[in-house]
Design an enzyme around this catalytic site. Structure first.
Site, short mmCIF file in Angstrom:
data_model
loop_
_atom_site.label_atom_id
_atom_site.label_comp_id
_atom_site.label_asym_id
_atom_site.label_seq_id
_atom_site.Cartn_x
_atom_site.Cartn_y
_atom_site.Cartn_z
N GLY A 14 0.83 -1.20 0.00
CA GLY A 14 0.00 0.00 0.00
C GLY A 14 0.87 1.25 0.00
O GLY A 14 1.93 1.26 0.60
N ARG A 78 -0.52 -6.99 -4.44
CA ARG A 78 -0.86 -8.37 -4.82
C ARG A 78 0.37 -9.12 -5.36
O ARG A 78 0.43 -10.32 -5.32
CB ARG A 78 -1.92 -8.36 -5.93
CG ARG A 78 -3.18 -7.60 -5.56
CD ARG A 78 -4.25 -8.48 -4.93
NE ARG A 78 -5.31 -7.65 -4.37
CZ ARG A 78 -5.38 -7.32 -3.09
NH1 ARG A 78 -4.49 -7.75 -2.22
NH2 ARG A 78 -6.36 -6.57 -2.63
N ASP A 119 5.84 -5.12 5.47
CA ASP A 119 6.25 -6.47 5.85
C ASP A 119 6.19 -7.45 4.68
O ASP A 119 7.14 -8.20 4.44
CB ASP A 119 5.34 -6.93 6.99
CG ASP A 119 5.98 -8.05 7.78
OD1 ASP A 119 7.09 -7.85 8.28
OD2 ASP A 119 5.37 -9.13 7.85
N THR A 141 5.03 1.91 6.15
CA THR A 141 3.61 1.64 6.44
C THR A 141 3.06 2.83 7.22
O THR A 141 3.72 3.33 8.14
CB THR A 141 3.37 0.36 7.27
OG1 THR A 141 2.07 0.44 7.86
CG2 THR A 141 4.37 0.16 8.39
N ASP A 143 0.72 2.53 9.13
CA ASP A 143 0.25 1.97 10.41
C ASP A 143 1.31 2.03 11.50
O ASP A 143 1.00 1.86 12.68
CB ASP A 143 -0.20 0.52 10.22
CG ASP A 143 -1.43 0.41 9.34
OD1 ASP A 143 -2.02 1.45 9.01
OD2 ASP A 143 -1.81 -0.72 8.98
N ASP A 145 3.58 -0.07 12.38
CA ASP A 145 3.50 -1.27 13.24
C ASP A 145 4.63 -2.28 12.97
O ASP A 145 4.49 -3.46 13.25
CB ASP A 145 2.13 -1.95 13.07
CG ASP A 145 1.84 -2.35 11.63
OD1 ASP A 145 2.69 -2.12 10.75
OD2 ASP A 145 0.75 -2.91 11.38
N ARG A 187 -4.77 -2.10 10.48
CA ARG A 187 -5.29 -3.46 10.27
C ARG A 187 -4.98 -4.37 11.44
O ARG A 187 -5.80 -5.15 11.87
CB ARG A 187 -4.65 -4.00 8.99
CG ARG A 187 -5.21 -5.29 8.48
CD ARG A 187 -4.56 -5.66 7.18
NE ARG A 187 -3.16 -5.26 7.14
CZ ARG A 187 -2.50 -4.98 6.02
NH1 ARG A 187 -3.11 -5.04 4.87
NH2 ARG A 187 -1.23 -4.64 6.06
#
Ligand code: F6P
Length: 354
Positions: A14, A78, A119, A141, A143, A145, A187
């Site tokens: 992303g 993907r 990741d 990211t 996020d 994380d 997420r």
């Protein structure tokens, strides 16, 4: 003395604000400090399936991209050359085309690759490294994380976006005496919800790391009403663990909707939902993210020059360091429910629904 003459850059997973700043910094450092050629690989490692789509990154090509969100290289979450899916005679087949991807990189003259990604992308990068490709990683990211680095670029920009949204939601919530449920990204971990929730003056923060009940949230709303506060702002991370009675519909509805409906039922209050979604991933990167991304881009080039393949750049304290990709992948940095940031939030009356 390094024998590198040409490097490739790929962005995978992303997107995050700051990707272009990494591309720009790495390209500039490679050209200006080492005289290397730089190849842009489009759409993550997918770009090496069709090497004719790759293009040279020159100083002109990266000029002006620093403040731009997204990635000029394109990305995909993907693509995996070890499990490449295609349709053959009407049937979907999965093949390992990693050998072809490495051969195509060599065909393009690429001696080493900078893989910018989260990741998943770093797992692929490490597998390619094990097959002989010279690769260094740059973590990414919104996020925030990844346990291997204290911070990732994109997170700060996302916090600005969510905080700005919460400021706006505040005034309408107060005017209408409503409960507002705001769903943010995250997420697996609740960093965006927690930190933007604090920055944006939320009253309840629901995150994957702290189990909650709707009854506890409703109690908090009632307690605020007793104090004459007739509105409540609830920030919920998309990855929150739902109580059993709400779990069933998770696939078909947003968690904000499920939680919001349950709160409306339990509190008798009017509830409105806002799902912030991908606006959190867009926009111009904040100064913090531009600086971090620039440091990462230069550090990745330094790592290649030093022969540090199979390594990833990371922030430890004040420094950009390098860590083994093998040790970095698969380890998430969760919010510590008893940590200082959660305790700070609790100390000023923010509830976690527990
Ligand atoms: O980068 C991680 C993330 O921001 C998650 O919080 C979110 O679930 C995911 O990306 C959404 O990604 P996409 O819509 O690209 O599949």
């Amino acid at each position: 003395m390094s024998d590198i003459k040409c490097i490739g850059i790929a962005t995978g997973g992303g997107d995050a604000p700051g990707l272009n700043a990494v591309i720009r910094a790495a390209t500039k450092a490679a050209i200006l400090s080492h005289g290397w050629k730089v190849i842009g690989i489009p759409d993550g490692f997918d770009g090496l399936i069709w090497p004719e789509k790759a293009f040279e990154l020159t100083l002109e090509k990266v000029s002006g991209i620093l403040p731009r969100g997204g990635t000029i290289l394109g990305t995909t979450n993907r693509g995996d050359p070890f499990h490449y899916k295609s349709v053959v005679h009407g049937h979907q087949v999965t093949r390992d085309i990693s050998g072809q991807v490495i051969a195509n990189a060599h065909k393009l003259g690429i001696d080493a690759i900078i893989s910018i990604g989260g990741d998943g992308s770093q797992k692929i990068a490490y597998a390619l490294f094990q097959k002989g490709m010279k690769i260094v990683g740059v973590p990414k990211t919104i996020d925030n994380d990844l346990s291997a680095t204290e911070v990732t670029f994109g997170f700060d920009t996302a916090l600005h976006t969510v905080t700005d949204a919460l400021d706006k939601i505040h005034t309408t919530a107060a005017s209408h005496h409503r409960v507002m449920v705001v769903e943010v990204m995250g997420r697996d971990c609740g960093w965006i919800a927690l930190e933007a929730g604090i920055a944006g003056g939320a009253h309840v923060i629901l995150i994957p790391e702290i189990p909650f009940t709707v009854a506890h949230v409703c109690k908090l709303i009632a307690a605020r009403e007793k104090q004459g506060k007739y509105f409540t702002i609830i920030v919920v991370a998309e990855g929150v663990k739902l109580p059993p009675e709400l779990k069933e519909n998770r696939r078909t509805d947003s968690v904000a909707n499920l939680i919001g409906n349950a709160i409306a039922h339990g509190s008798g209050k009017e509830v409105r939902i806002s799902v912030l979604g991908h606006i959190q991933r867009g926009g111009t990167p904040s100064p913090f993210d531009r600086i971090l991304a620039t440091r990462f881009g230069v550090a990745a080039v330094d790592l290649i020059a030093a022969g540090g393949f199979g390594m990833m750049v990371a922030v430890h304290g004040d420094s950009v360091v390098s860590v083994d990709i093998a040790h970095a992948i698969g380890h998430l940095k969760s919010v510590n429910p008893n940590g200082e940031v959660v305790r700070t939030a609790r100390a000023i009356g923010i509830g976690f629904g527990d």
